[in-house]
Design a protein around this motif. Structure first.
Motif, PDB file in Angstrom:
ATOM      1  N   LEU A  31     -26.400 -49.068  67.039  1.00 23.82           N
ATOM      2  CA  LEU A  31     -27.710 -48.516  66.664  1.00 23.82           C
ATOM      3  C   LEU A  31     -27.846 -48.420  65.148  1.00 23.82           C
ATOM      4  N   PHE A  32     -26.798 -47.879  64.526  1.00 24.63           N
ATOM      5  CA  PHE A  32     -26.857 -47.696  63.079  1.00 24.63           C
ATOM      6  C   PHE A  32     -26.971 -49.039  62.354  1.00 24.63           C
ATOM      7  N   VAL A  33     -26.144 -49.993  62.760  1.00 16.33           N
ATOM      8  CA  VAL A  33     -26.146 -51.299  62.091  1.00 16.33           C
ATOM      9  C   VAL A  33     -27.521 -51.953  62.244  1.00 16.33           C
ATOM     10  N   THR A  34     -28.104 -51.857  63.440  1.00 13.65           N
ATOM     11  CA  THR A  34     -29.423 -52.449  63.673  1.00 13.65           C
ATOM     12  C   THR A  34     -30.461 -51.815  62.751  1.00 13.65           C
TER      13      THR A  34
END
Lengths: 349, 235
Positions: B25-28
């Motif tokens: 989620l964070f990377v996206t």
């Protein structure tokens, strides 16, 4: 939908040996130290950062995460020297991998602070350090080839792969968007591919008066073409790495197989080094090129970085991995580090 | 150093933990924010910048050549206006998107624009000129000769050249005054017996000769002093 997300999350959740992140930490911190040394040796620290009445030049508001927003900290001559030397100390700790995460955080916050204060003196290289230091904070870069691994038992057999992928993504963004900005006619046949010739005629930026470039004009045209298209197509390296992840599964589709056929790094990396070397020789741009090339280890597979580090540091105290098992260990597996204390991880099924 | 074959440590697929989901989620989120923010856009787009000699010359040459290849309108000027309308709409749209992701990127110190690496090198480069009028004297004295090969130019840190460039298009009167005061201090250190009374900052525009001209021995850059210098007087 659920299965798609599972596959997507699994992709970002992949793990790998920590050597590439370690090499990236080492090269990037060397570039950061060079950037600081360049300012200290030139004697420009007060000029760039201090208040006008303290030997500085500009009185500008600070923004973002700047420490100078703290009410008790003003950019006096003493404060800016402390911050610059503080960043130097943190960069050295990052280099040797001692309290790595904290050192990266300190480097990042100080870089943001100094960058905001610098404003009219800031150039692209400072931007590169600021943006990539944030990624360094997110990375477990001290898991190998570090004093953290050697002395503090922080060595790990594997680390998440996504931080290195974020470095790769950010590096691609820098190059591709730089290439896309080259839309002026002089970067195309419309303007005779004359951009490099004009750049070599910029007083001050070019190291020598640019008349000589007229005698090698065709060469400058080739340089213009190559640098523009090398930058725009540099995203292919990331695509190539992605498609070559599973050598035993070549994938479907002719284009996919074609893109995965050769290791594009063998073309793009040497060309990138030559381009940056040429920039450094021909133009006065500080440590910009060093900063960019220092990020290239994010393109290396861990076993490649390990070979390089073992060749470079054959008997180093930072050598945290030397077990033959590591060389063939699949990511995510439990592997012991033989030459350094290891924080035990739970074995994965 | 690069291996000809891909690495042996291709990842296995462990069961996903909540951390793996959070990381994805964070990377996206981060990738989306950076992509939106870093998409190319013109740094400045207004009528003044279109009248700038560099920009005007670029537009004239570019659209003149394009008109010969794909003449979708009667004149290059009409084609230029069409393109500018599209670019303006794109810029407005991008500005709205950037405003959404900016708070995160500001916090993460990751606001970014890479146009400084990729811009079009000027055909008419500017050279910064620093002149000082010492107290009790009538004439201005050239203090910094920043042309190629001069001692002043060699001693100049490359970051000052960035300042000269930025002062030419995005700075306030107080920045100019601060920079002039700095040069006054530098003058005073070198000439304690003739302290500076006024500092005059200006630009000299050079013409880059074509390669053919240089090869025919016509490499004169025809320097021309720009009107409207900035004059700072010591209070």
């Amino acid at each position: 939908m659920r299965r798609c997300w599972q596959r997507y999350a699994a992709f970002w959740g992949e793990r790998e040996a920590p050597d590439s992140l370690a090499l990236l930490r080492i090269t990037f911190s060397i570039a950061l130290i060079a950037n600081l040394l360049e300012q200290l040796i030139a004697g420009n620290v007060r000029e760039f950062y201090a208040l006008p009445e303290q030997g500085g030049i500009f009185q500008r508001p600070e923004s973002g995460l700047s420490l100078f927003r703290l009410p008790f900290l003003r950019p006096t001559a003493l404060a800016v020297f402390l911050l610059v030397w503080g960043q130097m100390l943190a960069a050295v700790l990052l280099l040797v991998g001692l309290w790595t995460r904290l050192a990266a955080l300190v480097c990042f916050v100080l870089q943001v602070t100094l960058y905001d204060r610098m404003d009219l003196f800031a150039f692209g290289g400072d931007n590169v350090f600021r943006v990539f230091l944030y990624l360094m904070v997110l990375s477990p870069a001290g898991a190998a080839w570090s004093l953290d691994a050697r002395w503090r038992g922080k060595g790990r057999a594997d680390v998440p792969r996504w931080p290195r992928r974020l470095f790769l993504f950010q590096l691609t963004v820098v190059y591709v968007s730089t290439g896309l900005y080259k839309i002026g006619s002089t970067w195309s046949a419309l303007g005779g591919w004359s951009a490099l010739y004009l750049a070599l005629n910029l007083p001050g930026i070019a190291r020598w008066p640019g008349d000589w470039a007229a005698w090698v004009y065709p060469l400058t045209q080739v340089g213009t073409f190559v640098s523009k298209w090398w930058e725009i197509t540099s995203f292919l390296v990331g695509v190539n790495l992605f498609l070559r992840r599973h050598p035993d599964q070549p994938g479907r589709g002719r284009l996919r197989r074609l893109l995965a056929r050769w290791d594009l790094r063998l073309l793009y990396l040497p060309l990138g080094v030559v381009l940056h070397l040429s920039l450094t020789v021909l133009m006065d741009l500080g440590v910009f090129s060093l900063g960019m090339v220092s990020l290239y280890p994010c393109l290396f597979h861990p076993h490649e970085s390990r070979s390089f580090l073992q060749w470079l540091l054959p008997s180093s105290p930072f050598r945290g991995r030397a077990c033959p098992a590591c060389d063939s260990a699949p990511s995510g597996s439990q592997t012991k580090l033989h030459t350094s204390p290891v924080r035990e991880r739970r074995a994965r099924p | 150093m690069l291996a000809a074959v891909p690495p042996p440590d291709v990842p296995s697929c462990p069961p996903l933990t909540w951390r793996a989901h959070a990381a994805a989620l964070f990377v996206t989120f981060h990738v989306a924010c950076v992509l939106i923010y870093a998409l190319p856009r013109p740094p400045v787009l207004d009528q003044d910048i279109l009248e700038h000699p560099e920009v005007k010359a670029e537009m004239d040459q570019g659209f003149g050549a394009l008109h010969k290849v794909i003449p979708w309108r009667d004149t290059p000027e009409q084609m230029r206006d069409d393109v500018l309308r599209v670019v303006l709409a794109y810029t407005r749209f991008m500005d709205r998107l950037r405003a959404v992701v900016e708070p995160y990127l500001e916090t993460a110190g990751s606001t970014q624009s890479w146009h400084m690496f990729g811009g079009t090198p000027p055909r008419f480069p500017l050279v910064f000129v620093v002149e000082v009028q010492p107290r009790g004297e009538v004439d201005y004295v050239l203090f910094q000769d920043l042309h190629w090969g001069t001692a002043d130019s060699a001693a100049m840190n490359f970051r000052h050249r960035k300042t000269h460039e930025l002062l030419s298009y995005r700075s306030s009167a107080s920045d100019w005054a601060a920079y002039a005061a700095y040069w006054a201090r530098r003058w005073d250190e070198k000439h304690p017996d003739r302290p500076a009374r006024r500092v005059r900052l200006s630009y000299e525009r050079l013409h880059t000769p074509s390669p053919e001209q240089v090869r025919h021995g016509e490499s004169d850059r025809r320097p021309e002093r720009l009107a409207d210098p900035f004059v700072w007087e010591r209070p």
